[in-house]
Scaffold this motif. Structure first.
Motif, PDB file in Angstrom:
ATOM      1  N   ARG A   1       4.572   5.218  -7.188  1.00 35.96           N
ATOM      2  CA  ARG A   1       3.957   5.092  -8.666  1.00 35.96           C
ATOM      3  C   ARG A   1       3.157   6.523  -8.257  1.00 35.96           C
ATOM      4  O   ARG A   1       3.103   6.777  -9.195  1.00 35.96           O
ATOM      5  CB  ARG A   1       2.661   3.933  -8.555  1.00 35.96           C
ATOM      6  CG  ARG A   1       1.385   3.560  -9.304  1.00 35.96           C
ATOM      7  CD  ARG A   1       2.210   3.103 -10.572  1.00 35.96           C
ATOM      8  NE  ARG A   1       1.344   2.864 -11.281  1.00 35.96           N
ATOM      9  CZ  ARG A   1       0.586   3.626 -12.400  1.00 35.96           C
ATOM     10  NH1 ARG A   1       0.935   4.603 -12.416  1.00 35.96           N
ATOM     11  NH2 ARG A   1      -0.296   3.548 -12.697  1.00 35.96           N
TER      12      ARG A   1
ATOM     13  N   ARG B   1      -6.555   2.681  -5.309  1.00 34.12           N
ATOM     14  CA  ARG B   1      -6.030   2.533  -7.052  1.00 34.12           C
ATOM     15  C   ARG B   1      -7.067   2.263  -7.867  1.00 34.12           C
ATOM     16  O   ARG B   1      -6.879   3.307  -8.810  1.00 34.12           O
ATOM     17  CB  ARG B   1      -5.388   0.952  -7.260  1.00 34.12           C
ATOM     18  CG  ARG B   1      -5.198   0.502  -8.526  1.00 34.12           C
ATOM     19  CD  ARG B   1      -4.854  -1.192  -7.733  1.00 34.12           C
ATOM     20  NE  ARG B   1      -3.569  -1.427  -9.581  1.00 34.12           N
ATOM     21  CZ  ARG B   1      -4.480  -2.100 -10.126  1.00 34.12           C
ATOM     22  NH1 ARG B   1      -5.687  -2.240 -10.048  1.00 34.12           N
ATOM     23  NH2 ARG B   1      -3.202  -2.633 -11.162  1.00 34.12           N
ATOM     24  N   ASN B   2      -7.959   2.266  -7.498  1.00 35.96           N
ATOM     25  CA  ASN B   2      -9.286   2.331  -8.212  1.00 35.96           C
ATOM     26  C   ASN B   2      -9.387   4.092  -8.950  1.00 35.96           C
ATOM     27  O   ASN B   2      -8.882   4.836 -10.322  1.00 35.96           O
ATOM     28  CB  ASN B   2     -10.765   2.424  -8.608  1.00 35.96           C
ATOM     29  CG  ASN B   2     -10.351   0.320  -8.040  1.00 35.96           C
ATOM     30  OD1 ASN B   2     -10.267   0.073  -8.535  1.00 35.96           O
ATOM     31  ND2 ASN B   2     -11.315   0.280  -7.523  1.00 35.96           N
TER      32      ASN B   2
ATOM     33  N   PHE C   1      -6.699  -0.285  -0.539  1.00 42.52           N
ATOM     34  CA  PHE C   1      -5.962   0.121  -1.257  1.00 42.52           C
ATOM     35  C   PHE C   1      -6.359  -0.217  -2.256  1.00 42.52           C
ATOM     36  O   PHE C   1      -6.687   0.623  -3.515  1.00 42.52           O
ATOM     37  CB  PHE C   1      -4.620  -1.487  -1.052  1.00 42.52           C
ATOM     38  CG  PHE C   1      -3.905  -1.151  -2.405  1.00 42.52           C
ATOM     39  CD1 PHE C   1      -2.923   0.020  -2.804  1.00 42.52           C
ATOM     40  CD2 PHE C   1      -4.110  -2.454  -3.633  1.00 42.52           C
ATOM     41  CE1 PHE C   1      -2.375  -0.532  -4.166  1.00 42.52           C
ATOM     42  CE2 PHE C   1      -2.898  -2.683  -4.196  1.00 42.52           C
ATOM     43  CZ  PHE C   1      -2.449  -1.545  -4.809  1.00 42.52           C
TER      44      PHE C   1
ATOM     45  N   HIS D   1      -7.013   6.230  -8.781  1.00 39.78           N
ATOM     46  CA  HIS D   1      -5.948   6.572  -9.357  1.00 39.78           C
ATOM     47  C   HIS D   1      -5.688   7.278 -10.779  1.00 39.78           C
ATOM     48  O   HIS D   1      -5.782   7.233 -11.522  1.00 39.78           O
ATOM     49  CB  HIS D   1      -4.552   6.510  -8.435  1.00 39.78           C
ATOM     50  CG  HIS D   1      -3.556   6.015  -8.941  1.00 39.78           C
ATOM     51  ND1 HIS D   1      -2.339   5.795  -9.779  1.00 39.78           N
ATOM     52  CD2 HIS D   1      -2.698   7.652  -9.405  1.00 39.78           C
ATOM     53  CE1 HIS D   1      -1.419   5.889 -10.014  1.00 39.78           C
ATOM     54  NE2 HIS D   1      -1.405   7.572 -10.183  1.00 39.78           N
TER      55      HIS D   1
ATOM     56  N   HIS E   1       0.970  -1.570  -0.235  1.00 37.89           N
ATOM     57  CA  HIS E   1      -0.092   0.290   0.121  1.00 37.89           C
ATOM     58  C   HIS E   1       0.318   1.407   0.027  1.00 37.89           C
ATOM     59  O   HIS E   1       0.407   1.808  -0.890  1.00 37.89           O
ATOM     60  CB  HIS E   1      -0.475  -0.111   1.203  1.00 37.89           C
ATOM     61  CG  HIS E   1      -2.316   0.836   0.830  1.00 37.89           C
ATOM     62  ND1 HIS E   1      -3.072   0.539   1.764  1.00 37.89           N
ATOM     63  CD2 HIS E   1      -2.383   1.822   0.365  1.00 37.89           C
ATOM     64  CE1 HIS E   1      -3.797   1.886   1.808  1.00 37.89           C
ATOM     65  NE2 HIS E   1      -4.127   2.479   0.696  1.00 37.89           N
TER      66      HIS E   1
ATOM     67  N   TYR F   1       2.639   1.632  -3.423  1.00 38.02           N
ATOM     68  CA  TYR F   1       2.619   2.221  -4.515  1.00 38.02           C
ATOM     69  C   TYR F   1       2.519   3.996  -4.736  1.00 38.02           C
ATOM     70  O   TYR F   1       2.776   4.654  -5.519  1.00 38.02           O
ATOM     71  CB  TYR F   1       1.245   1.751  -4.574  1.00 38.02           C
ATOM     72  CG  TYR F   1       0.186   1.325  -5.939  1.00 38.02           C
ATOM     73  CD1 TYR F   1       0.234   1.175  -6.624  1.00 38.02           C
ATOM     74  CD2 TYR F   1      -0.706   2.971  -5.892  1.00 38.02           C
ATOM     75  CE1 TYR F   1      -0.487   1.379  -8.274  1.00 38.02           C
ATOM     76  CE2 TYR F   1      -1.756   3.216  -6.688  1.00 38.02           C
ATOM     77  CZ  TYR F   1      -1.558   2.776  -8.175  1.00 38.02           C
ATOM     78  OH  TYR F   1      -2.010   2.690  -8.821  1.00 38.02           O
TER      79      TYR F   1
END
Length: 346
Positions: free
Chosen positions: A238, A260-261, A256, A263, A231, A234
């Protein structure tokens, strides 16, 4: 001599508010008068009650000693109900909880949590929560959400509170952390130590940053260390966000998968770019806005999209991940078959 010794002994055991309750004669005088009037109309003899009624200052006890125990029991029940206590097993426990600051309703609810538990263990667990600084309502809500805390030994509760204080949580911070995540008391010590060590050594958080993470996001201690590290990595590599902004954004309050969705959705719409190495100034949205905004506000203010588009995107992204996993599994099987054929040829 208005009261026998048996009644006086029970009377002195009652609390002050019970003694000030109305007498049994005053409470039931209205129901006795019609009966006496009907008996007199039929020519019968009714039992005369004095103005104070049975239990008043000018009352006399009934003749004989056989009726005294029954009258004393009724007197105790009336006075106990006036005081808000139960005449059975729970009255002593309720009185003890009320002495600790709980109201009558709160004591009743607390006695309903683990009702078969002994009064000493219940009061010891409640006392430890109150010593942390929680008020009666907060302690009650905590125990209703996690009844297992009542069965924990007092020493274990004290030890875990001491460990949290050594991590920097004290006063209001400790109260908020425990209220948000009561599982901190039941979490195994090794798992909590592993999460703390990872945040300090691999995520490189300072002691001040660690303390802020623990009281704002105490659920971070419940995550598996490898998931917690993934987590953090990333967001750090990222998304290009530093530790200071990570802590300020309350990152670990969001799962997480949802992070992520959001981002990738912003990235594919051209609204987020991964900073190059050494780049400090970017026009990307703040991590705090990505994490703390509701989905409705996130789509309206940051993504400039509709809920329908976001739902379709999440389904497509999940399908992409599934295809990648299947492709990776296929390559793995081919490599294993190639290795096995090579070993046979040799």
């Amino acid at each position: 001599k208005f009261f026998p010794v048996r009644v006086v002994r029970h009377w002195h055991r009652l609390p002050r508010e019970a003694v000030a309750a109305p007498s049994l004669g005053e409470a039931s005088a209205a129901s006795f008068r019609p009966a006496r009037a009907s008996n007199a109309a039929r020519g019968g003899t009714g039992t005369a009650l004095r103005p104070g009624g049975w239990g008043g200052a000018s009352a006399a006890p009934p003749r004989g000693g056989r009726a005294v125990p029954g009258m004393a029991a009724r007197l105790l029940r009336v006075c106990g109900r006036a005081a808000g206590l139960c005449p059975r097993r729970g009255c002593g426990e309720a009185a003890g909880l009320r002495a600790m600051g709980f109201s009558q309703e709160q004591a009743r609810r607390l006695l309903g949590v683990e009702p078969r538990l002994g009064p000493q263990r219940r009061e010891a667990a409640v006392a430890q929560l109150l010593l942390l600084g929680l008020n009666a309502e907060a302690a009650l809500g905590l125990l209703e959400r996690s009844p297992g805390l009542l069965r924990m030994p007092k020493e274990q509760l004290q030890e875990r509170a001491g460990e949290l204080r050594r991590l920097g949580l004290d006063g209001g911070q400790l109260q908020r952390a425990v209220s948000r995540c009561p599982e901190l008391f039941t979490l195994p010590r090794k798992r909590m130590a592993a999460a703390v060590r990872l945040l300090r050594e691999r995520c490189l958080l300072t002691a001040e940053q660690l303390r802020e993470v623990l009281w704002t996001c105490p659920n971070v201690l419940l995550e598996e260390p490898h998931q917690l590290h993934h987590h953090f990595q990333y967001v750090y590599f990222r998304m290009g966000v530093q530790q200071k902004e990570i802590v300020k954004a309350r990152l670990f309050r969001m799962s997480f998968a949802e992070l992520r969705n959001r981002h990738i959705f912003l990235e594919r719409r051209g609204l987020y770019q991964t900073p190059y190495k050494g780049q400090t100034q970017t026009n990307n949205p703040k991590l705090k806005d990505i994490v703390q905004l509701s989905e409705k506000d996130f789509l309206a203010n940051l993504a400039c999209s509709t809920p329908e588009e976001y739902e379709v995107f999440k389904k497509l992204l999940a399908r992409e991940e599934e295809e990648e996993e299947n492709r990776g599994a296929l390559y793995t099987d081919k490599d294993e078959d190639f290795d096995s054929e090579g070993s046979k040829a040799a």
